[in-house]
Write a protein that holds these residues in place. Structure first.
Motif, mmCIF file in Angstrom:
data_model
loop_
_atom_site.group_PDB
_atom_site.id
_atom_site.type_symbol
_atom_site.label_atom_id
_atom_site.label_comp_id
_atom_site.label_asym_id
_atom_site.label_seq_id
_atom_site.Cartn_x
_atom_site.Cartn_y
_atom_site.Cartn_z
ATOM 1 N N ALA A 68 11.886 -74.239 0.209
ATOM 2 C CA ALA A 68 10.596 -74.599 0.808
ATOM 3 C C ALA A 68 9.433 -74.111 -0.053
ATOM 4 O O ALA A 68 8.404 -74.798 -0.171
ATOM 5 N N ARG A 69 9.576 -72.938 -0.639
ATOM 6 C CA ARG A 69 8.468 -72.321 -1.385
ATOM 7 C C ARG A 69 8.272 -72.953 -2.770
ATOM 8 O O ARG A 69 7.142 -73.160 -3.198
ATOM 9 N N ARG A 70 9.338 -73.261 -3.441
ATOM 10 C CA ARG A 70 9.194 -73.625 -4.862
ATOM 11 C C ARG A 70 8.567 -75.001 -5.061
ATOM 12 O O ARG A 70 7.751 -75.155 -5.960
ATOM 13 N N LEU A 127 27.546 -62.239 8.311
ATOM 14 C CA LEU A 127 26.112 -62.008 8.481
ATOM 15 C C LEU A 127 25.396 -62.099 7.141
ATOM 16 O O LEU A 127 24.315 -62.709 7.040
ATOM 17 N N GLY A 128 25.981 -61.518 6.099
ATOM 18 C CA GLY A 128 25.348 -61.546 4.786
ATOM 19 C C GLY A 128 25.214 -62.953 4.234
ATOM 20 O O GLY A 128 24.178 -63.309 3.658
ATOM 21 N N VAL A 129 26.237 -63.783 4.408
ATOM 22 C CA VAL A 129 26.158 -65.167 3.920
ATOM 23 C C VAL A 129 25.127 -65.951 4.727
ATOM 24 O O VAL A 129 24.385 -66.777 4.168
ATOM 25 N N ASP A 130 25.065 -65.702 6.030
ATOM 26 C CA ASP A 130 24.033 -66.357 6.836
ATOM 27 C C ASP A 130 22.641 -65.995 6.308
ATOM 28 O O ASP A 130 21.745 -66.859 6.231
ATOM 29 N N ARG A 131 22.440 -64.744 5.952
ATOM 30 C CA ARG A 131 21.143 -64.320 5.418
ATOM 31 C C ARG A 131 20.879 -64.940 4.044
ATOM 32 O O ARG A 131 19.737 -65.288 3.728
ATOM 33 N N LEU A 132 21.927 -65.087 3.242
ATOM 34 C CA LEU A 132 21.759 -65.790 1.960
ATOM 35 C C LEU A 132 21.346 -67.237 2.204
ATOM 36 O O LEU A 132 20.527 -67.796 1.456
ATOM 37 N N GLY A 133 21.906 -67.844 3.238
ATOM 38 C CA GLY A 133 21.512 -69.203 3.581
ATOM 39 C C GLY A 133 20.030 -69.298 3.910
ATOM 40 O O GLY A 133 19.343 -70.254 3.498
ATOM 41 N N LYS A 134 19.518 -68.316 4.624
ATOM 42 C CA LYS A 134 18.090 -68.311 4.953
ATOM 43 C C LYS A 134 17.238 -68.084 3.708
ATOM 44 O O LYS A 134 16.149 -68.659 3.574
ATOM 45 N N LEU A 135 17.729 -67.234 2.791
ATOM 46 C CA LEU A 135 17.015 -67.040 1.527
ATOM 47 C C LEU A 135 16.930 -68.352 0.749
ATOM 48 O O LEU A 135 15.860 -68.695 0.208
ATOM 49 N N VAL A 136 18.023 -69.085 0.682
ATOM 50 C CA VAL A 136 18.032 -70.358 -0.043
ATOM 51 C C VAL A 136 17.070 -71.343 0.619
ATOM 52 O O VAL A 136 16.303 -72.046 -0.065
#
Length: 441
Positions: A431-433, A417-426
């Motif tokens: 998209a933002r930068r 779950l944590g790695v999946d959330r890191l994937g969403k952060l990336v």
């Protein structure tokens, strides 16, 4: 009376001393976040009832093995204790059983966690600002902080996936001497270093000791993770290879038994002469410093650890077999999930990379954007995942695009779950930068 921070010792406002506080604060504010930040030992096998059993085991040891009368047993538990500690013989036995290392028990000082051992050692070695300690960088933030508190200047040495860069170490020693400085010691974590996960080969361990002998410096070996190899044969500790009393060995029961005991130790078997007088051991001088800092390590905590050792035949390998299996499985789970989430599209270069340690508790993730404290808070609040910015381990001089992931205390499902959330952060940052850059232009 109001004080200014400039009236206080510089260490109280040093960023190195605030990083642990920052991580604990964020974990408290986002309790539902998956936390890759804290390098704590696995908690699944803890049982409060074990504490009483360990104490009873150690009591029987004092009564039957040591033959102490009831009065002295009570005094051992309830009164001030021996400054150098009273489980030193059991620690020496454990080192012999697990490491094949023979040490004089009187060369061991039992400390209040490994942090106290670091502060005492640095305070003893560093006489003034001309004395410097070399350390592989990135470096354990606790050692950086201990050096700040003790007023010990640190000089960075490069690290690669095989541990400390010995060529750069030699260069840094020569450069320090050209500047009129006195290199006193080199700090290393040879097995699965915190934070990088790097490990030294046996060949490099021997070469490090040979270099230290030529340059007449001590080697400070910090050894919290060597029990947790991922199925590979463990090379000998530096202390086990030490034939010249060059290695000061730091040990701890935080990762093996439990961190709450706050029991560590230092092996300091270096003879120290005083003019024509016969020498004593460096351990004896460290004990004098300890007597003015903590007086003695908690007698109750020592008794618990003593019982823990006795119940496991004084073998930490035996005692931590279940935890070692958890760490091996968690490491494999983390690496597999990273490959799944961050696999690059066919024909494209990877945007996210990571190292592949052979054990320990940490993996380092390299990101295509800055991984700073602000992003950490955004990651926790928006995506529910915590990690440690690597710049904390560089003293603010590097690691700005890297994150340390600790997998020791998580379940496999939490890791996924944590790695999946890191994937969403990336995905969010990618998209933002570009949009932010276009707006800035």
């Amino acid at each position: 009376m109001r004080l200014s921070v400039t009236d206080l010792h510089a260490s109280v406002d040093d960023p190195a001393l605030t990083s642990m506080t920052l991580l604990n604060e964020l974990a408290g504010r986002y309790p539902d976040a998956v936390s890759f930040s804290a390098g704590r030992p696995f908690e699944g096998f803890y049982d409060v009832d074990d504490l009483a059993r360990h104490l009873a085991t150690f009591r029987r040891h004092l009564e039957h093995d040591k033959g102490l009368p009831a009065e002295l047993v009570r005094r051992t538990f309830f009164q001030y204790g021996r400054t150098k500690g009273f489980i030193h013989e059991l620690i020496a036995r454990q080192l012999q059983i697990d490491e094949g290392l023979t040490v004089d028990p009187e060369s061991i000082v039992v400390t209040t966690g490994c942090q106290e051992a670091m502060v005492l050692l640095l305070r003893a070695l560093v006489r003034d600002r001309r004395d410097v300690v070399l350390a592989a960088t990135p470096n354990y933030v606790g050692f950086i902080g201990a050096a700040r508190v003790a007023g010990a200047p640190l000089r960075a040495v490069r690290e690669h996936e095989g541990g400390i860069d010995l060529d750069d170490l030699a260069r840094q020693i020569r450069a320090a001497r050209r500047e009129g400085l006195r290199p006193r010691a080199c700090y290393v974590v040879p097995d699965f270093a915190n934070p990088s996960g790097a490990s030294m080969s046996r060949c490099d361990r021997v070469a490090l000791l040979e270099l230290a002998a030529r340059e007449e410096i001590l080697v400070i070996e910090d050894n919290p993770y060597s029990l947790f190899h991922a199925g590979t044969a463990a090379p000998p500790t530096l202390k086990a290879l030490d034939e010249r009393h060059q290695v000061v060995h730091l040990g701890s029961f935080a990762k093996s038994a439990f961190a709450g005991s706050r029991v560590g130790y230092v092996i300091a078997d270096q003879p120290v002469t005083a003019g024509a007088a016969p020498g004593v051991l460096l351990a004896d001088h460290l004990a004098k410093l300890k007597s003015m800092v903590t007086l003695n390590t908690s007698t109750v905590a020592q008794a618990v650890i003593g019982g823990y050792l006795l119940e496991n035949g004084c073998s930490l390998k035996r005692a931590t077999a279940r935890e070692a299996a958890v760490y091996r499985h968690n490491l494999a789970t983390l690496l597999r999930r990273l490959r799944s989430v961050f696999a690059p599209a066919p024909g494209t270069a990877p945007q996210v990379s990571w190292n592949t340690p052979q054990g320990g508790m940490f993996v380092v993730l390299t990101l295509p954007f800055p991984a700073d404290d602000a992003l950490l808070e955004y990651s926790a609040s928006r995506f529910g995942v915590l990690w440690t910015p690597m710049h904390h381990f560089y003293g603010g001089t590097g690691g700005f695009h890297q994150a340390r992931l600790s997998f020791s205390v998580l379940t496999p499902d939490q890791i996924a779950l944590g790695v999946d959330r890191l994937g969403k952060l990336v995905q969010d940052q990618r998209a933002r930068r570009p949009a932010a850059a276009a707006a800035h232009a």
